[in-house]
Design an enzyme around this catalytic site. Structure first.
Site, PDB file in Angstrom:
ATOM      1  N   VAL B  98       2.370   5.682  -5.786  1.00  0.00           N
ATOM      2  CA  VAL B  98       1.115   6.768  -5.730  1.00  0.00           C
ATOM      3  C   VAL B  98       1.621   7.929  -7.336  1.00  0.00           C
ATOM      4  O   VAL B  98       0.152   8.154  -7.526  1.00  0.00           O
ATOM      5  CB  VAL B  98       0.608   6.930  -4.199  1.00  0.00           C
ATOM      6  CG1 VAL B  98       0.039   5.844  -3.628  1.00  0.00           C
ATOM      7  CG2 VAL B  98       1.908   7.916  -3.500  1.00  0.00           C
ATOM      8  N   LYS B  99       2.417   7.845  -6.578  1.00  0.00           N
ATOM      9  CA  LYS B  99       2.849   9.068  -8.252  1.00  0.00           C
ATOM     10  C   LYS B  99       1.526  10.399  -7.794  1.00  0.00           C
ATOM     11  O   LYS B  99       1.631  10.339  -8.960  1.00  0.00           O
ATOM     12  CB  LYS B  99       2.985   8.425  -9.599  1.00  0.00           C
ATOM     13  CG  LYS B  99       3.764   7.626  -9.626  1.00  0.00           C
ATOM     14  CD  LYS B  99       4.013   6.726 -11.314  1.00  0.00           C
ATOM     15  CE  LYS B  99       5.165   5.537 -11.711  1.00  0.00           C
ATOM     16  NZ  LYS B  99       5.114   4.615 -10.795  1.00  0.00           N
TER      17      LYS B  99
END
Lengths: 281, 281
Positions: B98-99
């Site tokens: 998801v960063k």
């Protein structure tokens, strides 16, 4: 993708039309919604809709924070909220606060999500992965993106203040964002209100580029200092975000009215510190 | 939150049990799904389920890429996929890519999304906003997080290679991640396979910390060089991700069988370059 005006032109027009630099951040925390809405299956949408309808005349933009919708499984409510904004408040740009940053092929999917699925006018992005992580968003010529530059949280300094060849990293990001990375003129920067000296340093580097300034209100940033440091010579150029202080001004049936009152006071306080406000409105 | 083993212990156990350092990235691109699934309303879930069921014995982890689900309005399918993985493949950790990176109050909502809504074992995070943007994830003691360090894309160098006091920024991130930021021993780093010299430099800085290594296969990273540069003295420590080369190995009815064949060949190729593999499996 279309021939309508660029995001930045629309934002500039809104600054003028509304006489406001205030942006309201839509951070609908389920634990803080008014009791009157709590039993509704679409309480998040209903809350945000009441807030935006009560305050749209006072703002230059709205900024939904994606995390609050994602943690509550409320993507469909976020879609409805943006559709409502487009229909009822088409002159108010919507900045979807997602802070994406990924390699090109993946970033294309995030751009599609933000601009096609949700129909946002602009997004927030992280610069850590560099230019090719930004470009898929800029392929949408009428949309914009604000890159994280100097963020309002204490940990922001951990990387952003590191010296890179005689300047702190956040200033390098500012120079990249107003140079090569910005051929289409679609970029702005996120610079927190909690560090007015650094806001002034960014303004000195980037000309009239729009700056999204979170951190006033609950986070403690000072309005007078932020406006003085961040505004352009024409008294615009900044999108000053307040979320919790406005959203949760009241928790009874009159919450939207209370939000309107706090938003109006905040807009007016911002305007008191602008250059040439009497001309602008 | 629970007394089960830490993410990193579970990952280490899986390296051993499966005799594999291979991670399959789940990037379900609607435009590339097998024709046999295209009419299904839950084609993304069905595709990923077939892939994971066909390949689980060959991997140390799965890594769903959030963007592909988000652009396709497929959050419910992502929930189903993670529920299926927990039920059918409970020994295989799931890294949700998801960063994220946001201020504390907002990061709490992202942590809730990843760990409570989706039930992921670990996430990927951006370090740009500093330590307090990471901490809400580390509050989940049995979960992990991989911080972006040196990413596999060309633009990764734009910030990550800047010199900060005698070392490039990505090395500073590596030192922060294995120092003060990592009191609970929950962190790993993302270091691209496309830069093996930098992978070796990170390994030299971080001891046995797990490294998530994307970029082999379609992105061009070399397996032999990545394993040699990234493995620990015990021949583990790396999670080598391949997505497209495995997912889209075949597009006919036998796509899962073809994915299995490519995954097995990739696992074996990785193992050929590991230290002590004959002992490990």
């Amino acid at each position: 993708m279309s021939t309508r005006a660029s995001f930045i032109d629309r934002l500039a027009r809104r600054w003028e039309q509304a006489g406001s630099l205030l942006c309201i951040g839509l951070d609908p925390d389920p634990a803080r919604l008014p009791a009157s809405l709590c039993d509704s299956p679409d309480a998040i949408y209903a809350f945000c809709r009441e807030i935006v309808d009560a305050t749209a005349d006072l703002v230059c933009a709205f900024k939904p924070q994606f995390a609050y919708f994602a943690s509550a499984r409320a993507e469909a409510q976020l879609e409805r909220l943006l559709a409502h904004l487009r229909e009822r408040h088409p002159d108010v740009p919507v900045i979807l606060d997602v802070k994406r940053g990924d390699i090109g092929a993946t970033a294309e999917h995030y751009a599609r999500e933000a601009f096609e699925r949700y129909g946002a006018d602009a997004v927030t992005l992280s610069p850590y992965m560099g230019r090719d992580s930004i470009e898929p968003f800029l392929a949408y010529a009428d949309r914009g993106a604000f890159l994280l530059c100097r963020t309002s949280n204490p940990g922001g300094a951990d990387l952003q203040m590191l010296d890179v060849g005689g300047e702190p990293l956040y200033q390098r990001v500012a120079r990249l964002a107003c140079g090569d990375w910005n051929r289409g003129g679609q970029l702005g920067l996120v610079v927190g209100a909690t560090y007015p000296a650094e806001l002034a340093a960014v303004r000195a580097l980037v000309g009239d580029m729009p700056l999204l300034v979170p951190g006033i209100g609950a986070q403690g940033g000072d309005i007078a200092a932020s406006v003085s440091a961040g505004q352009t010579s024409g008294g615009t150029g900044i999108v000053i975000n307040s979320s919790r202080a406005i959203l949760y001004a009241g928790d009874a049936l009159d919450f939207a009215e209370r939000a309107h009152a706090v938003a109006r006071a905040t807009r007016d306080e911002i305007n008191r510190h602008r250059r040439g406000t009497t001309d602008a409105h």
